[in-house]
Design a protein around this motif. Sequence first.
Motif, PDB file in Angstrom:
ATOM      1  N   TYR A 197       0.836  -1.205   0.000  1.00  0.00           N
ATOM      2  CA  TYR A 197       0.000   0.000   0.000  1.00  0.00           C
ATOM      3  C   TYR A 197       0.872   1.257   0.000  1.00  0.00           C
ATOM      4  N   LEU A 198       1.905   1.279   0.866  1.00  0.00           N
ATOM      5  CA  LEU A 198       2.781   2.443   0.940  1.00  0.00           C
ATOM      6  C   LEU A 198       3.592   2.611  -0.346  1.00  0.00           C
ATOM      7  N   GLN A 199       3.963   1.513  -0.974  1.00  0.00           N
ATOM      8  CA  GLN A 199       4.664   1.601  -2.253  1.00  0.00           C
ATOM      9  C   GLN A 199       3.770   2.221  -3.316  1.00  0.00           C
ATOM     10  N   GLU A 200       2.537   1.735  -3.389  1.00  0.00           N
ATOM     11  CA  GLU A 200       1.611   2.166  -4.428  1.00  0.00           C
ATOM     12  C   GLU A 200       1.160   3.606  -4.233  1.00  0.00           C
ATOM     13  N   ARG A 201       0.803   3.964  -3.003  1.00  0.00           N
ATOM     14  CA  ARG A 201       0.195   5.270  -2.750  1.00  0.00           C
ATOM     15  C   ARG A 201       1.193   6.370  -2.390  1.00  0.00           C
ATOM     16  N   GLU A 202       2.282   6.001  -1.707  1.00  0.00           N
ATOM     17  CA  GLU A 202       3.172   7.025  -1.159  1.00  0.00           C
ATOM     18  C   GLU A 202       4.589   6.989  -1.720  1.00  0.00           C
ATOM     19  N   GLY A 203       4.914   6.000  -2.548  1.00  0.00           N
ATOM     20  CA  GLY A 203       6.224   5.961  -3.177  1.00  0.00           C
ATOM     21  C   GLY A 203       7.351   5.431  -2.313  1.00  0.00           C
ATOM     22  N   PHE A 204       7.019   4.658  -1.269  1.00  0.00           N
ATOM     23  CA  PHE A 204       8.064   4.063  -0.440  1.00  0.00           C
ATOM     24  C   PHE A 204       8.746   2.933  -1.204  1.00  0.00           C
ATOM     25  N   THR A 205      10.036   2.740  -0.940  1.00  0.00           N
ATOM     26  CA  THR A 205      10.812   1.782  -1.729  1.00  0.00           C
ATOM     27  C   THR A 205      11.376   0.612  -0.928  1.00  0.00           C
ATOM     28  N   THR A 206      11.582   0.811   0.367  1.00  0.00           N
ATOM     29  CA  THR A 206      12.186  -0.259   1.152  1.00  0.00           C
ATOM     30  C   THR A 206      11.737  -0.164   2.609  1.00  0.00           C
ATOM     31  N   ARG A 207      12.127  -1.133   3.403  1.00  0.00           N
ATOM     32  CA  ARG A 207      11.757  -1.182   4.814  1.00  0.00           C
ATOM     33  C   ARG A 207      12.793  -1.994   5.566  1.00  0.00           C
ATOM     34  N   ASP A 208      12.790  -1.869   6.870  1.00  0.00           N
ATOM     35  CA  ASP A 208      13.609  -2.750   7.705  1.00  0.00           C
ATOM     36  C   ASP A 208      12.888  -2.975   9.021  1.00  0.00           C
ATOM     37  N   LEU A 209      13.424  -3.875   9.823  1.00  0.00           N
ATOM     38  CA  LEU A 209      12.824  -4.224  11.107  1.00  0.00           C
ATOM     39  C   LEU A 209      13.799  -3.890  12.220  1.00  0.00           C
ATOM     40  N   VAL A 229      16.716  16.027  20.283  1.00  0.00           N
ATOM     41  CA  VAL A 229      15.798  16.658  19.329  1.00  0.00           C
ATOM     42  C   VAL A 229      16.452  16.711  17.949  1.00  0.00           C
ATOM     43  N   HIS A 230      15.719  16.238  16.953  1.00  0.00           N
ATOM     44  CA  HIS A 230      16.240  16.208  15.588  1.00  0.00           C
ATOM     45  C   HIS A 230      15.089  16.286  14.585  1.00  0.00           C
ATOM     46  N   THR A 231      15.429  16.454  13.343  1.00  0.00           N
ATOM     47  CA  THR A 231      14.463  16.401  12.252  1.00  0.00           C
ATOM     48  C   THR A 231      14.982  15.424  11.199  1.00  0.00           C
ATOM     49  N   HIS A 232      14.122  15.095  10.236  1.00  0.00           N
ATOM     50  CA  HIS A 232      14.525  14.306   9.081  1.00  0.00           C
ATOM     51  C   HIS A 232      14.140  15.059   7.818  1.00  0.00           C
ATOM     52  N   SER A 233      14.865  14.806   6.753  1.00  0.00           N
ATOM     53  CA  SER A 233      14.558  15.452   5.478  1.00  0.00           C
ATOM     54  C   SER A 233      13.452  14.726   4.724  1.00  0.00           C
ATOM     55  N   ASP A 234      12.964  13.645   5.303  1.00  0.00           N
ATOM     56  CA  ASP A 234      11.856  12.902   4.698  1.00  0.00           C
ATOM     57  C   ASP A 234      10.897  12.473   5.801  1.00  0.00           C
ATOM     58  N   VAL A 235       9.709  12.046   5.418  1.00  0.00           N
ATOM     59  CA  VAL A 235       8.719  11.607   6.390  1.00  0.00           C
ATOM     60  C   VAL A 235       9.220  10.373   7.128  1.00  0.00           C
ATOM     61  N   MET A 282      11.675  -1.106  28.114  1.00  0.00           N
ATOM     62  CA  MET A 282      12.942  -1.196  27.381  1.00  0.00           C
ATOM     63  C   MET A 282      12.916  -2.233  26.245  1.00  0.00           C
ATOM     64  N   ARG A 283      11.827  -2.245  25.502  1.00  0.00           N
ATOM     65  CA  ARG A 283      11.824  -3.120  24.325  1.00  0.00           C
ATOM     66  C   ARG A 283      10.794  -2.615  23.316  1.00  0.00           C
ATOM     67  N   ILE A 284      11.158  -2.765  22.050  1.00  0.00           N
ATOM     68  CA  ILE A 284      10.239  -2.408  20.968  1.00  0.00           C
ATOM     69  C   ILE A 284      10.636  -3.181  19.716  1.00  0.00           C
ATOM     70  N   LYS A 285       9.644  -3.492  18.921  1.00  0.00           N
ATOM     71  CA  LYS A 285       9.852  -4.154  17.635  1.00  0.00           C
ATOM     72  C   LYS A 285       9.030  -3.364  16.623  1.00  0.00           C
ATOM     73  N   ALA A 286       9.696  -2.729  15.661  1.00  0.00           N
ATOM     74  CA  ALA A 286       8.993  -1.820  14.757  1.00  0.00           C
ATOM     75  C   ALA A 286       9.540  -1.923  13.339  1.00  0.00           C
ATOM     76  N   VAL A 287       8.644  -1.739  12.368  1.00  0.00           N
ATOM     77  CA  VAL A 287       9.040  -1.670  10.963  1.00  0.00           C
ATOM     78  C   VAL A 287       9.231  -0.204  10.597  1.00  0.00           C
ATOM     79  N   ARG A 288      10.339   0.097   9.944  1.00  0.00           N
ATOM     80  CA  ARG A 288      10.581   1.438   9.423  1.00  0.00           C
ATOM     81  C   ARG A 288      10.443   1.390   7.903  1.00  0.00           C
ATOM     82  N   TYR A 289       9.740   2.379   7.361  1.00  0.00           N
ATOM     83  CA  TYR A 289       9.502   2.435   5.916  1.00  0.00           C
ATOM     84  C   TYR A 289      10.247   3.632   5.332  1.00  0.00           C
TER      85      TYR A 289
END
Length: 309
Positions: A197-209, A229-235, A282-289
Amino acid sequence: MVLGITEVRKGMVLKIENDIYTVIKSEFVNPGKGSAFIRTKLKSVIKGSSIERTFKAAETLESVELEKRAMTLCYTEGDQIVFMDVNDYEQIHVPIEYVEDVLPFMKEEAQVEVTFYEDKPIGVIPPNFAILEVTYAEEGLKGDTSGTALKKVTVETGGEINVPIFVKASKSYTEKQTLNDLEKEELLKTLNNRFEYLQEREGFTTRDLVVLHPDVPGINDMLAKFDKVHTHSDVEVRYIIDGSGYFGFVAPEGNFLVHVFKSDFVFVPKGIQHWFTLDEKMRIKAVRYFKDMSGWVPNYVEGAVASIE
Protein backbone atom coordinates in the motif's frame (compact mmCIF):
# COMPACT_ATOMS: atom_id res chain seq x y z
CA MET A 1 -28.49 -21.30 -6.76
CA VAL A 2 -30.27 -23.75 -4.44
CA LEU A 3 -28.49 -24.73 -1.20
CA GLY A 4 -29.01 -27.37 1.45
CA ILE A 5 -28.78 -26.13 5.02
CA THR A 6 -25.30 -27.65 5.49
CA GLU A 7 -24.01 -25.39 2.71
CA VAL A 8 -25.08 -22.14 4.36
CA ARG A 9 -22.10 -20.09 5.54
CA LYS A 10 -21.58 -16.79 7.32
CA GLY A 11 -21.38 -13.94 4.81
CA MET A 12 -23.57 -15.58 2.18
CA VAL A 13 -26.54 -13.72 0.74
CA LEU A 14 -29.91 -15.51 0.60
CA LYS A 15 -33.25 -14.73 -0.97
CA ILE A 16 -36.06 -15.47 1.52
CA GLU A 17 -39.70 -14.52 1.04
CA ASN A 18 -38.94 -11.87 -1.60
CA ASP A 19 -36.27 -10.18 0.53
CA ILE A 20 -32.49 -10.41 0.38
CA TYR A 21 -30.61 -11.26 3.59
CA THR A 22 -26.98 -11.43 4.60
CA VAL A 23 -26.10 -14.39 6.84
CA ILE A 24 -24.61 -12.83 9.99
CA LYS A 25 -24.41 -16.08 11.97
CA SER A 26 -25.02 -19.71 11.11
CA GLU A 27 -24.93 -22.58 13.63
CA PHE A 28 -25.49 -26.19 12.59
CA VAL A 29 -27.25 -28.30 15.26
CA ASN A 30 -27.58 -32.07 15.24
CA PRO A 31 -29.64 -32.93 18.34
CA GLY A 32 -29.20 -36.70 18.08
CA LYS A 33 -32.92 -37.23 18.29
CA GLY A 34 -34.87 -35.70 15.48
CA SER A 35 -33.65 -33.91 12.39
CA ALA A 36 -30.65 -31.61 12.16
CA PHE A 37 -31.24 -27.88 11.67
CA ILE A 38 -29.42 -24.56 11.50
CA ARG A 39 -29.92 -21.44 13.60
CA THR A 40 -29.24 -18.27 11.72
CA LYS A 41 -29.11 -14.55 12.27
CA LEU A 42 -30.01 -12.68 9.10
CA LYS A 43 -29.84 -9.00 8.17
CA SER A 44 -32.08 -7.57 5.48
CA VAL A 45 -30.04 -5.91 2.75
CA ILE A 46 -32.93 -3.63 1.80
CA LYS A 47 -34.52 -2.81 5.19
CA GLY A 48 -31.45 -3.08 7.41
CA SER A 49 -33.39 -4.99 10.09
CA SER A 50 -32.17 -8.27 11.62
CA ILE A 51 -34.10 -11.48 12.23
CA GLU A 52 -33.33 -14.93 13.65
CA ARG A 53 -34.53 -17.97 11.73
CA THR A 54 -34.26 -21.73 12.10
CA PHE A 55 -34.18 -23.99 9.04
CA LYS A 56 -34.77 -27.75 9.11
CA ALA A 57 -32.71 -30.33 7.23
CA ALA A 58 -35.36 -30.91 4.58
CA GLU A 59 -35.51 -27.22 3.62
CA THR A 60 -33.59 -25.63 0.78
CA LEU A 61 -32.50 -22.03 0.44
CA GLU A 62 -31.74 -19.82 -2.54
CA SER A 63 -28.40 -18.02 -2.61
CA VAL A 64 -27.92 -14.75 -4.46
CA GLU A 65 -24.78 -14.20 -6.50
CA LEU A 66 -23.46 -10.70 -5.85
CA GLU A 67 -20.22 -8.84 -6.49
CA LYS A 68 -17.38 -10.11 -4.34
CA ARG A 69 -14.09 -8.34 -3.73
CA ALA A 70 -10.94 -9.71 -2.12
CA MET A 71 -10.03 -7.44 0.78
CA THR A 72 -7.76 -7.43 3.81
CA LEU A 73 -8.51 -6.52 7.42
CA CYS A 74 -6.92 -3.19 8.43
CA TYR A 75 -8.26 -2.09 11.82
CA THR A 76 -11.36 -1.49 13.93
CA GLU A 77 -12.90 1.96 14.27
CA GLY A 78 -15.73 2.13 16.81
CA ASP A 79 -18.46 -0.24 15.67
CA GLN A 80 -16.93 -0.52 12.19
CA ILE A 81 -14.21 -2.68 10.64
CA VAL A 82 -12.00 -1.12 7.97
CA PHE A 83 -11.04 -3.38 5.05
CA MET A 84 -8.76 -2.58 2.11
CA ASP A 85 -9.25 -3.80 -1.47
CA VAL A 86 -6.21 -5.86 -2.51
CA ASN A 87 -6.42 -4.58 -6.09
CA ASP A 88 -6.99 -0.83 -5.90
CA TYR A 89 -6.25 -0.27 -2.16
CA GLU A 90 -9.63 1.41 -1.59
CA GLN A 91 -10.65 1.30 2.08
CA ILE A 92 -14.24 0.66 3.17
CA HIS A 93 -16.08 0.54 6.50
CA VAL A 94 -18.18 -2.51 7.36
CA PRO A 95 -20.37 -3.02 10.48
CA ILE A 96 -18.48 -5.04 13.06
CA GLU A 97 -21.46 -7.38 13.53
CA TYR A 98 -20.61 -8.97 10.18
CA VAL A 99 -17.44 -10.49 11.68
CA GLU A 100 -17.80 -10.13 15.47
CA ASP A 101 -17.82 -13.89 16.12
CA VAL A 102 -14.66 -14.59 14.08
CA LEU A 103 -12.82 -11.30 14.66
CA PRO A 104 -10.97 -12.66 17.74
CA PHE A 105 -9.34 -15.20 15.38
CA MET A 106 -8.45 -12.87 12.51
CA LYS A 107 -4.96 -11.44 12.11
CA GLU A 108 -4.39 -7.94 10.84
CA GLU A 109 -4.25 -8.12 7.03
CA ALA A 110 -6.20 -11.39 6.97
CA GLN A 111 -7.81 -11.78 3.54
CA VAL A 112 -11.59 -12.06 3.25
CA GLU A 113 -14.29 -11.72 0.61
CA VAL A 114 -16.62 -8.75 1.00
CA THR A 115 -19.96 -8.97 -0.83
CA PHE A 116 -21.58 -5.88 -2.35
CA TYR A 117 -25.16 -5.02 -3.33
CA GLU A 118 -25.54 -1.85 -5.41
CA ASP A 119 -21.98 -0.84 -4.38
CA LYS A 120 -22.83 -1.20 -0.69
CA PRO A 121 -20.91 -3.77 1.44
CA ILE A 122 -23.44 -6.20 2.89
CA GLY A 123 -21.43 -9.18 4.11
CA VAL A 124 -18.01 -10.60 4.89
CA ILE A 125 -16.97 -14.17 4.08
CA PRO A 126 -13.99 -15.00 6.36
CA PRO A 127 -11.27 -17.58 5.54
CA ASN A 128 -12.21 -21.22 6.05
CA PHE A 129 -9.34 -21.60 8.52
CA ALA A 130 -6.51 -19.64 10.12
CA ILE A 131 -3.07 -20.71 11.29
CA LEU A 132 -2.57 -19.16 14.72
CA GLU A 133 0.02 -19.60 17.44
CA VAL A 134 -1.07 -20.49 20.95
CA THR A 135 0.15 -17.77 23.32
CA TYR A 136 -1.34 -19.11 26.55
CA ALA A 137 -2.27 -22.63 27.60
CA GLU A 138 -2.57 -24.18 31.02
CA GLU A 139 -1.00 -27.58 31.54
CA GLY A 140 -3.32 -30.55 31.13
CA LEU A 141 -4.16 -32.57 34.22
CA LYS A 142 -1.71 -35.39 34.85
CA GLY A 143 -3.15 -38.80 34.22
CA ASP A 144 -5.91 -37.46 32.00
CA THR A 145 -5.41 -39.57 28.88
CA SER A 146 -8.94 -39.31 27.57
CA GLY A 147 -8.93 -38.74 23.84
CA THR A 148 -11.83 -36.33 24.19
CA ALA A 149 -10.39 -34.20 27.00
CA LEU A 150 -10.21 -30.51 26.07
CA LYS A 151 -8.85 -27.31 27.59
CA LYS A 152 -9.20 -23.63 26.71
CA VAL A 153 -6.23 -21.80 25.17
CA THR A 154 -5.59 -18.24 23.97
CA VAL A 155 -4.23 -17.64 20.48
CA GLU A 156 -2.08 -14.76 19.23
CA THR A 157 -5.08 -12.70 18.12
CA GLY A 158 -6.63 -12.82 21.60
CA GLY A 159 -9.37 -15.36 20.86
CA GLU A 160 -10.04 -18.38 23.07
CA ILE A 161 -10.81 -21.86 21.81
CA ASN A 162 -11.05 -25.40 23.17
CA VAL A 163 -8.27 -27.76 22.05
CA PRO A 164 -6.90 -31.20 23.05
CA ILE A 165 -5.01 -31.15 26.34
CA PHE A 166 -1.62 -31.90 24.73
CA VAL A 167 -1.55 -28.48 22.98
CA LYS A 168 1.04 -26.12 24.50
CA ALA A 169 1.80 -22.42 24.12
CA SER A 170 4.49 -21.24 21.72
CA LYS A 171 6.17 -17.90 21.15
CA SER A 172 5.48 -16.14 17.86
CA TYR A 173 8.03 -13.97 16.09
CA THR A 174 5.95 -11.02 17.23
CA GLU A 175 6.44 -11.89 20.91
CA LYS A 176 9.93 -13.39 20.65
CA GLN A 177 12.52 -10.96 22.02
CA THR A 178 15.52 -11.90 19.85
CA LEU A 179 15.17 -12.62 16.13
CA ASN A 180 17.73 -13.82 13.61
CA ASP A 181 17.79 -12.44 10.05
CA LEU A 182 15.61 -15.24 8.67
CA GLU A 183 12.99 -14.75 11.38
CA LYS A 184 12.97 -11.01 10.71
CA GLU A 185 12.28 -11.66 7.03
CA GLU A 186 9.46 -14.06 7.90
CA LEU A 187 7.90 -11.48 10.19
CA LEU A 188 8.15 -8.75 7.54
CA LYS A 189 6.41 -11.03 5.03
CA THR A 190 3.33 -11.09 7.25
CA LEU A 191 3.07 -7.32 6.74
CA ASN A 192 3.49 -7.29 2.95
CA ASN A 193 0.07 -5.78 2.28
CA ARG A 194 0.87 -2.70 4.36
CA PHE A 195 4.18 -2.25 2.51
CA GLU A 196 2.53 -2.70 -0.90
CA TYR A 197 0.00 0.00 0.00
CA LEU A 198 2.78 2.44 0.94
CA GLN A 199 4.66 1.60 -2.25
CA GLU A 200 1.61 2.17 -4.43
CA ARG A 201 0.19 5.27 -2.75
CA GLU A 202 3.17 7.03 -1.16
CA GLY A 203 6.22 5.96 -3.18
CA PHE A 204 8.06 4.06 -0.44
CA THR A 205 10.81 1.78 -1.73
CA THR A 206 12.19 -0.26 1.15
CA ARG A 207 11.76 -1.18 4.81
CA ASP A 208 13.61 -2.75 7.71
CA LEU A 209 12.82 -4.22 11.11
CA VAL A 210 14.19 -2.67 14.29
CA VAL A 211 14.35 -4.93 17.35
CA LEU A 212 15.50 -3.27 20.57
CA HIS A 213 15.77 -4.79 24.04
CA PRO A 214 18.28 -4.68 26.91
CA ASP A 215 20.38 -7.56 25.51
CA VAL A 216 21.08 -5.84 22.18
CA PRO A 217 24.82 -4.98 22.06
CA GLY A 218 25.36 -1.22 22.11
CA ILE A 219 21.69 -0.42 22.69
CA ASN A 220 22.52 2.77 24.62
CA ASP A 221 24.61 4.08 21.73
CA MET A 222 21.78 3.26 19.32
CA LEU A 223 19.21 5.10 21.43
CA ALA A 224 21.55 8.07 21.84
CA LYS A 225 21.18 8.78 18.11
CA PHE A 226 17.47 9.46 18.49
CA ASP A 227 16.90 10.65 22.08
CA LYS A 228 18.04 14.18 21.17
CA VAL A 229 15.80 16.66 19.33
CA HIS A 230 16.24 16.21 15.59
CA THR A 231 14.46 16.40 12.25
CA HIS A 232 14.53 14.31 9.08
CA SER A 233 14.56 15.45 5.48
CA ASP A 234 11.86 12.90 4.70
CA VAL A 235 8.72 11.61 6.39
CA GLU A 236 9.29 9.12 9.23
CA VAL A 237 6.89 6.18 9.12
CA ARG A 238 6.90 3.31 11.60
CA TYR A 239 4.57 0.45 12.44
CA ILE A 240 4.89 -0.85 16.01
CA ILE A 241 4.73 -4.65 15.95
CA ASP A 242 5.38 -5.15 19.65
CA GLY A 243 6.66 -3.28 22.68
CA SER A 244 6.32 0.44 23.35
CA GLY A 245 8.16 3.75 23.56
CA TYR A 246 7.83 7.54 23.54
CA PHE A 247 7.92 10.04 20.71
CA GLY A 248 8.55 13.55 21.97
CA PHE A 249 7.63 16.63 19.94
CA VAL A 250 8.65 20.28 20.07
CA ALA A 251 5.69 22.64 19.69
CA PRO A 252 5.22 26.42 20.21
CA GLU A 253 2.92 25.80 23.17
CA GLY A 254 5.41 23.42 24.77
CA ASN A 255 6.96 20.01 24.29
CA PHE A 256 4.76 16.92 24.59
CA LEU A 257 5.04 13.11 24.53
CA VAL A 258 3.13 10.47 22.59
CA HIS A 259 3.24 6.96 24.08
CA VAL A 260 3.17 4.40 21.25
CA PHE A 261 2.20 0.75 21.61
CA LYS A 262 1.71 -2.46 19.65
CA SER A 263 -0.29 -1.93 16.41
CA ASP A 264 0.24 1.86 16.38
CA PHE A 265 1.11 3.42 13.01
CA VAL A 266 3.40 6.43 13.40
CA PHE A 267 3.69 9.19 10.78
CA VAL A 268 6.08 12.08 11.50
CA PRO A 269 6.20 14.70 8.69
CA LYS A 270 9.61 15.83 7.47
CA GLY A 271 11.08 18.80 9.27
CA ILE A 272 9.17 18.19 12.52
CA GLN A 273 11.37 18.52 15.62
CA HIS A 274 11.09 15.35 17.69
CA TRP A 275 12.93 12.65 19.59
CA PHE A 276 12.38 9.00 20.49
CA THR A 277 13.18 6.87 23.53
CA LEU A 278 12.08 3.56 24.98
CA ASP A 279 9.85 3.46 28.04
CA GLU A 280 10.47 1.52 31.26
CA LYS A 281 9.87 -1.84 29.54
CA MET A 282 12.94 -1.20 27.38
CA ARG A 283 11.82 -3.12 24.33
CA ILE A 284 10.24 -2.41 20.97
CA LYS A 285 9.85 -4.15 17.64
CA ALA A 286 8.99 -1.82 14.76
CA VAL A 287 9.04 -1.67 10.96
CA ARG A 288 10.58 1.44 9.42
CA TYR A 289 9.50 2.44 5.92
CA PHE A 290 11.74 4.45 3.58
CA LYS A 291 11.44 6.40 0.36
CA ASP A 292 15.18 7.06 0.53
CA MET A 293 17.18 5.83 3.51
CA SER A 294 19.22 9.04 3.51
CA GLY A 295 16.03 10.84 4.54
CA TRP A 296 16.22 9.16 7.94
CA VAL A 297 19.60 10.64 8.85
CA PRO A 298 18.96 12.72 12.02
CA ASN A 299 19.58 16.45 11.71
CA TYR A 300 20.14 17.57 15.30
CA VAL A 301 18.59 20.85 16.47
CA GLU A 302 21.14 22.86 18.44
CA GLY A 303 19.86 24.15 21.76
CA ALA A 304 16.59 22.19 21.72
CA VAL A 305 15.79 20.21 24.87
CA ALA A 306 14.37 16.67 24.65
CA SER A 307 12.14 16.88 27.70
CA ILE A 308 8.79 18.18 28.87
CA GLU A 309 8.05 20.57 31.72
